[in-house]
Design a protein around this motif. Structure first.
Motif, mmCIF file in Angstrom:
data_model
loop_
_atom_site.group_PDB
_atom_site.id
_atom_site.type_symbol
_atom_site.label_atom_id
_atom_site.label_comp_id
_atom_site.label_asym_id
_atom_site.label_seq_id
_atom_site.Cartn_x
_atom_site.Cartn_y
_atom_site.Cartn_z
ATOM 1 N N ALA A 40 0.920 -1.275 -0.136
ATOM 2 C CA ALA A 40 0.111 0.114 -0.097
ATOM 3 C C ALA A 40 0.976 1.297 0.039
ATOM 4 O O ALA A 40 2.004 1.304 0.428
ATOM 5 C CB ALA A 40 -0.930 0.101 1.259
ATOM 6 N N VAL A 41 0.398 2.320 -0.654
ATOM 7 C CA VAL A 41 1.205 3.448 -0.732
ATOM 8 C C VAL A 41 0.259 4.705 -0.310
ATOM 9 O O VAL A 41 -0.962 4.715 -0.426
ATOM 10 C CB VAL A 41 1.518 3.869 -2.166
ATOM 11 C CG1 VAL A 41 2.476 5.250 -2.192
ATOM 12 C CG2 VAL A 41 2.634 2.818 -2.724
ATOM 13 N N SER A 42 0.682 5.445 0.488
ATOM 14 C CA SER A 42 -0.133 6.645 1.067
ATOM 15 C C SER A 42 0.441 7.764 0.568
ATOM 16 O O SER A 42 1.490 8.340 1.242
ATOM 17 C CB SER A 42 -0.336 6.663 2.557
ATOM 18 O OG SER A 42 -0.973 8.052 3.177
ATOM 19 N N GLN A 46 3.306 10.334 2.670
ATOM 20 C CA GLN A 46 4.520 10.031 1.925
ATOM 21 C C GLN A 46 4.974 8.637 2.772
ATOM 22 O O GLN A 46 6.091 8.352 3.066
ATOM 23 C CB GLN A 46 5.713 11.050 1.919
ATOM 24 C CG GLN A 46 5.090 12.022 1.239
ATOM 25 C CD GLN A 46 6.411 12.993 0.727
ATOM 26 O OE1 GLN A 46 7.351 12.942 1.454
ATOM 27 N NE2 GLN A 46 6.208 14.058 -0.196
ATOM 28 N N LYS A 47 4.085 7.550 2.664
ATOM 29 C CA LYS A 47 4.443 6.232 3.346
ATOM 30 C C LYS A 47 4.034 5.278 2.699
ATOM 31 O O LYS A 47 3.225 5.095 1.730
ATOM 32 C CB LYS A 47 4.032 6.222 4.803
ATOM 33 C CG LYS A 47 4.337 7.281 5.798
ATOM 34 C CD LYS A 47 3.897 7.042 7.276
ATOM 35 C CE LYS A 47 4.587 8.255 7.866
ATOM 36 N NZ LYS A 47 5.224 7.792 9.328
ATOM 37 N N ILE A 91 8.634 6.873 2.713
ATOM 38 C CA ILE A 91 9.153 6.459 1.497
ATOM 39 C C ILE A 91 10.668 6.487 1.324
ATOM 40 O O ILE A 91 11.362 5.937 0.627
ATOM 41 C CB ILE A 91 8.590 7.390 0.530
ATOM 42 C CG1 ILE A 91 7.079 6.727 0.227
ATOM 43 C CG2 ILE A 91 9.410 7.431 -1.134
ATOM 44 C CD1 ILE A 91 6.399 7.221 -0.857
ATOM 45 N N SER A 92 11.334 7.610 1.953
ATOM 46 C CA SER A 92 12.836 7.835 1.990
ATOM 47 C C SER A 92 13.648 6.450 2.455
ATOM 48 O O SER A 92 14.816 6.302 2.249
ATOM 49 C CB SER A 92 13.146 8.650 2.674
ATOM 50 O OG SER A 92 13.091 8.808 4.129
ATOM 51 N N LYS A 93 13.049 5.584 3.016
ATOM 52 C CA LYS A 93 13.611 4.445 3.738
ATOM 53 C C LYS A 93 13.347 3.124 2.903
ATOM 54 O O LYS A 93 14.084 2.146 3.310
ATOM 55 C CB LYS A 93 12.922 4.030 5.309
ATOM 56 C CG LYS A 93 13.249 5.205 6.262
ATOM 57 C CD LYS A 93 12.622 4.801 7.473
ATOM 58 C CE LYS A 93 12.913 6.075 8.418
ATOM 59 N NZ LYS A 93 13.861 5.649 9.482
ATOM 60 N N VAL A 94 12.998 3.589 1.728
ATOM 61 C CA VAL A 94 13.023 2.245 0.857
ATOM 62 C C VAL A 94 13.461 2.756 -0.423
ATOM 63 O O VAL A 94 13.328 3.557 -1.030
ATOM 64 C CB VAL A 94 11.540 1.667 0.594
ATOM 65 C CG1 VAL A 94 11.098 1.004 1.936
ATOM 66 C CG2 VAL A 94 10.442 2.500 0.131
ATOM 67 N N MET A 95 13.768 1.562 -1.457
ATOM 68 C CA MET A 95 14.541 1.913 -2.619
ATOM 69 C C MET A 95 14.049 0.782 -3.507
ATOM 70 O O MET A 95 13.840 -0.516 -3.156
ATOM 71 C CB MET A 95 16.246 1.969 -2.799
ATOM 72 C CG MET A 95 16.596 3.361 -2.313
ATOM 73 S SD MET A 95 18.298 3.271 -2.478
ATOM 74 C CE MET A 95 18.505 3.966 -3.986
#
Length: 136
Positions: A40-42, A46-47, A91-95
């Motif tokens: 899931a994307v919020s 931004q999570k 989002i900054s914690k995943v690539m």
């Protein structure tokens, strides 16, 4: 003077480079180095929620960055349980993983045939469109 509601309508929608179904790697936190898929994307917060494929039960994926919730038995005969609940990650914690080398990469956007497509900055290859019900 515009109201707060009018300002919200005028604001540009947030465009994220990570989509549901993308194969990603967690790059910081307690599950650093784990590979999973975005469930899931919020965009507003931004999570993302990241799940990992479960080998024992493929229909029940395991949550990454999970919190444990204790559930007390309500009736006699029921058992109390510790349930793992997925906690959203920023989002900054995943690539996103490169489709060819399976390594973390940045995502770019470019125009091809009049359409805006996502591509891997490492290899230059197009990223597959994430399917809504895809589990990698």
């Amino acid at each position: 003077m515009p109201t707060k509601a009018e300002l919200k309508q005028l604001a540009k929608p947030i465009k994220l480079k990570i989509r549901r179904g993308d194969k990603v790697m967690i790059i910081s936190g307690k599950d650093k180095g784990e590979i999973g898929f975005v469930a899931a994307v919020s965009p507003k917060e931004q999570k993302v929620i990241v799940l990992k494929q479960n080998d024992e039960n493929p229909e029940q994926p395991l949550p990454l960055n999970a919190a444990i919730k204790h559930r007390k038995a309500k009736m006699q005969g029921e058992r109390s349980a510790r349930i793992k609940i997925p906690v959203p990650l920023h989002i900054s914690k995943v690539m996103v993983l490169d489709p060819t080398t399976n390594t973390p990469t940045r995502v770019g956007r470019r125009l091809e045939d009049g359409k805006l497509v996502r591509y891997s900055k490492k290899s230059g290859e197009l990223l597959p469109n994430a399917e809504p019900n895809a589990q990698s």
